[in-house]
Design a protein around this motif. Structure first.
Motif, short mmCIF file in Angstrom:
data_model
loop_
_atom_site.label_atom_id
_atom_site.label_comp_id
_atom_site.label_asym_id
_atom_site.label_seq_id
_atom_site.Cartn_x
_atom_site.Cartn_y
_atom_site.Cartn_z
N GLN A 127 51.08 -31.47 19.27
CA GLN A 127 52.35 -32.90 18.82
C GLN A 127 52.24 -34.06 18.27
O GLN A 127 53.11 -33.99 17.14
N LEU A 128 51.30 -34.54 18.65
CA LEU A 128 50.75 -35.95 18.06
C LEU A 128 50.07 -35.59 16.36
O LEU A 128 50.25 -35.63 15.48
N ALA A 129 49.07 -34.30 16.67
CA ALA A 129 48.82 -34.06 15.17
C ALA A 129 49.92 -33.50 14.15
O ALA A 129 49.22 -33.80 13.06
N THR A 130 50.79 -32.90 14.27
CA THR A 130 52.01 -32.07 13.76
C THR A 130 52.10 -34.00 13.45
O THR A 130 52.68 -33.73 11.81
N LYS A 131 53.50 -34.10 14.04
CA LYS A 131 54.04 -35.28 13.37
C LYS A 131 52.64 -36.07 12.74
O LYS A 131 53.49 -37.06 11.31
N LEU A 132 52.19 -36.89 12.78
CA LEU A 132 50.91 -37.90 12.10
C LEU A 132 50.69 -36.44 10.36
O LEU A 132 51.05 -37.36 9.21
N ALA A 133 50.82 -34.87 10.76
CA ALA A 133 50.46 -34.55 9.10
C ALA A 133 51.93 -34.53 8.55
O ALA A 133 51.91 -34.65 7.40
N VAL A 134 52.99 -34.63 9.02
CA VAL A 134 54.35 -34.38 9.42
C VAL A 134 54.79 -35.32 7.81
O VAL A 134 55.37 -35.60 6.90
N ASN A 135 54.36 -36.73 8.86
CA ASN A 135 54.67 -38.04 9.00
C ASN A 135 53.72 -38.26 6.83
O ASN A 135 54.53 -38.85 6.06
N TYR A 136 52.92 -37.58 7.06
CA TYR A 136 52.25 -38.10 5.35
C TYR A 136 52.69 -37.04 4.75
O TYR A 136 52.71 -37.66 3.29
N ALA A 137 52.72 -36.11 5.29
CA ALA A 137 52.76 -35.13 3.74
C ALA A 137 54.68 -35.19 3.25
O ALA A 137 54.65 -34.97 2.47
N ASN A 138 55.55 -36.18 4.20
CA ASN A 138 56.80 -37.19 3.80
C ASN A 138 56.39 -38.04 2.95
O ASN A 138 57.04 -37.80 2.42
N GLU A 139 55.37 -38.91 3.31
CA GLU A 139 55.19 -39.85 1.88
C GLU A 139 54.54 -39.77 0.93
O GLU A 139 54.59 -40.30 0.12
N ILE A 159 46.32 -20.00 24.45
CA ILE A 159 47.09 -20.45 23.37
C ILE A 159 47.14 -21.63 23.19
O ILE A 159 46.90 -22.68 21.73
N ALA A 160 47.14 -22.63 23.70
CA ALA A 160 47.42 -24.51 23.59
C ALA A 160 45.78 -24.53 22.58
O ALA A 160 45.82 -25.80 21.85
N GLY A 161 44.67 -24.04 23.59
CA GLY A 161 43.76 -24.23 22.84
C GLY A 161 43.28 -24.30 21.51
O GLY A 161 42.79 -25.11 20.58
N ASP A 162 44.09 -23.49 20.99
CA ASP A 162 43.51 -22.75 19.54
C ASP A 162 44.53 -23.26 19.11
O ASP A 162 44.28 -23.86 17.54
N ALA A 163 45.91 -23.30 19.49
CA ALA A 163 46.70 -23.68 17.84
C ALA A 163 47.02 -25.51 18.71
O ALA A 163 47.50 -26.05 17.22
N ALA A 164 46.50 -26.20 19.15
CA ALA A 164 46.27 -27.73 18.77
C ALA A 164 44.82 -27.98 18.15
O ALA A 164 45.23 -29.67 17.66
N PHE A 165 43.70 -27.39 18.01
CA PHE A 165 42.68 -27.15 17.50
C PHE A 165 42.89 -27.09 15.70
O PHE A 165 43.00 -27.74 14.96
N GLN A 166 44.21 -25.92 16.08
CA GLN A 166 44.52 -25.67 14.57
C GLN A 166 44.89 -26.24 14.08
O GLN A 166 45.32 -27.06 12.25
N VAL A 167 45.81 -26.78 14.61
CA VAL A 167 46.99 -28.15 13.71
C VAL A 167 45.90 -29.07 13.26
O VAL A 167 46.65 -29.95 12.76
N CYS A 168 45.02 -29.84 14.84
CA CYS A 168 44.22 -30.86 13.75
C CYS A 168 43.51 -30.77 12.05
O CYS A 168 43.63 -31.82 11.71
N ASP A 169 42.58 -29.47 12.72
CA ASP A 169 42.20 -28.86 11.61
C ASP A 169 43.29 -29.05 10.07
O ASP A 169 42.94 -29.78 9.03
N TRP A 182 40.71 -34.29 16.11
CA TRP A 182 40.23 -33.06 15.30
C TRP A 182 38.52 -33.02 16.42
O TRP A 182 38.36 -32.37 17.47
N ARG A 183 37.88 -34.18 16.75
CA ARG A 183 36.75 -34.37 17.14
C ARG A 183 36.82 -34.17 18.45
O ARG A 183 36.13 -33.28 19.59
#
Length: 390
Positions: free
Chosen positions: A260-272, A328-338, A359-360
């Motif tokens: 959720q945090l990685a998604t938020k960071l990516a969305v904020n950046y993509a909007n700006e 499910i969470a392990g893969d989704a969390a890594f993929q969204v961080c990537d 990501w690390r």
């Protein structure tokens, strides 16, 4: 089974959100850079009752369940901590608190649980061994009984938090593998002091999760009184399953919050971020679709994890749900961080933008505390009825 949030749970989550305002992304970046344990955060969590969420009120805890602990961890992770915060809750509230509360005797509960709830006492667990890996039943650390004591010798690896723990949940054989009818027999849980001179620890250099040290632990002629056994001698594997399922649920909660945090960071950046035709990059489907996909997967994992935690709190079988949610969470969390790193381009590789730490750290949890492959083995065998493959 009702997954709607109660008023008590809503207030619990809101309290954590307020607390993490003082321990956000910059705090964790600094601690990661210095390879330091987050003592200030841990003390604050103890003072505010969050460490003792699952500990009964008569032992100084809040008296709630694993569902509520998962909610606390999610909020901490998405507030800036990322997946490393799940390790903190594995170590003391799970390895110490859950194990003792479910299977310890009354004297052990009175001695340890209040100190765990307050944050005064930290735990670690020594299970994994170099020659056993994920096959924990192959451990060879042996405790030989001599009168009222046991003499324990062996080696453990990837033991997290031993440097800041006062107590260790040590898993050892009290009957050798060749002398038991079932591999699950003859394993015993011991409570031992981390500062005992018979225990030495050697740090392991690693890619991430720098706020929680991991060590190779050597145990040489460690003398432990029989009163420091959890439950009955030889039945430790049965007790350990409760601990390991809780560990999976706690891990998944941290992964969900991280995603959720990685998604938020990516969305904020993509909007700006504006490029080319003076349009934000967030308008492009190449940016939107991956983030939307992994957001959906994280929601599925969250619901399954709540189900697993609810079953756990009802003392019902929960292994299938806990493993599925973690997969499910392990893969989704890594993929969204990537993907978040890809969205940010070069900035995603810079520490200033924080995603590189997430990501690390999150990469570890495709391997630990149980690998994706071992989860698939479990699902194939126990859910689908296929032959055991290992």
């Amino acid at each position: 089974m009702n997954f709607s949030i109660t008023e008590e749970q809503r207030m619990l989550k809101e309290g954590v959100r307020k607390l993490v305002q003082d321990f956000g992304l910059e705090y964790w970046r600094e601690k990661d850079d210095k390879h330091e344990f987050v003592h200030e955060l841990w003390n604050a969590l103890g003072e505010n009752g969050y460490i003792g969420v699952m500990i009964p009120e008569k032992y100084g805890g809040v008296g709630l369940g694993l569902v509520e602990m998962a909610m606390v961890i999610e909020e901490l992770a998405k507030g800036g901590a990322g997946s490393t915060v799940a390790q903190l809750f594995m170590l003391t509230p799970v390895f110490g608190g859950v194990t003792i509360e479910l299977h310890g005797n009354e004297e052990q509960k009175q001695e340890y649980l209040p100190k765990i709830a307050s944050g005064e006492l930290n735990f670690c667990m020594a299970l994994t061994e170099p020659n056993a890996g994920s096959n924990s039943l192959e451990i060879s650390t042996f405790a030989e009984k001599k009168d009222e004591h046991y003499i324990i010798n062996g080696q453990k690896i990837w033991i997290s938090g031993v440097d800041v723990a006062q107590k260790m949940l040590l898993v050892a054989r009290t009957t050798k593998k060749e002398d038991v009818k079932r591999k699950t027999d003859g394993i015993t849980l011991f409570l031992v002091d981390c500062d005992d001179p018979a225990i030495t620890a050697q740090p392991i250099e690693k890619v991430g999760t720098h706020c929680v040290r991991s060590d190779t632990v050597f145990i040489e002629n460690l003398k432990v009184h029989k009163d420091n056994i959890i439950g009955e001698e030889g039945r430790g594997w049965n007790y350990l399953l409760d601990t390991l399922n809780a560990e999976r649920i706690v891990t998944t909660a941290g992964l969900i919050g991280t995603g959720q945090l990685a998604t938020k960071l990516a969305v904020n950046y993509a909007n700006e971020r504006v490029v080319f035709n003076n349009r934000p990059i967030g308008v492009y489907q190449g940016i939107q679709f991956p983030l939307a996909k992994y957001s959906a997967e994280l929601q599925v994992a969250q619901l399954m994890n709540y189900k697993a935690a609810w079953l756990y709190d009802q003392l019902l079988p929960n292994g299938s749900e806990a493993n599925t949610a973690k997969l499910i969470a392990g893969d989704a969390a890594f993929q969204v961080c990537d993907r978040a790193m890809q969205v940010m381009g070069g900035y995603g590789y810079a520490k200033e933008y924080h995603i590189e730490r997430l990501w690390r750290d999150v990469r570890l949890f495709k391997i630990a505390p149980v690998s994706e492959e071992m989860i698939l083995n479990f699902i194939a065998q126990h859910n689908l009825g296929l032959p055991r493959s290992y």
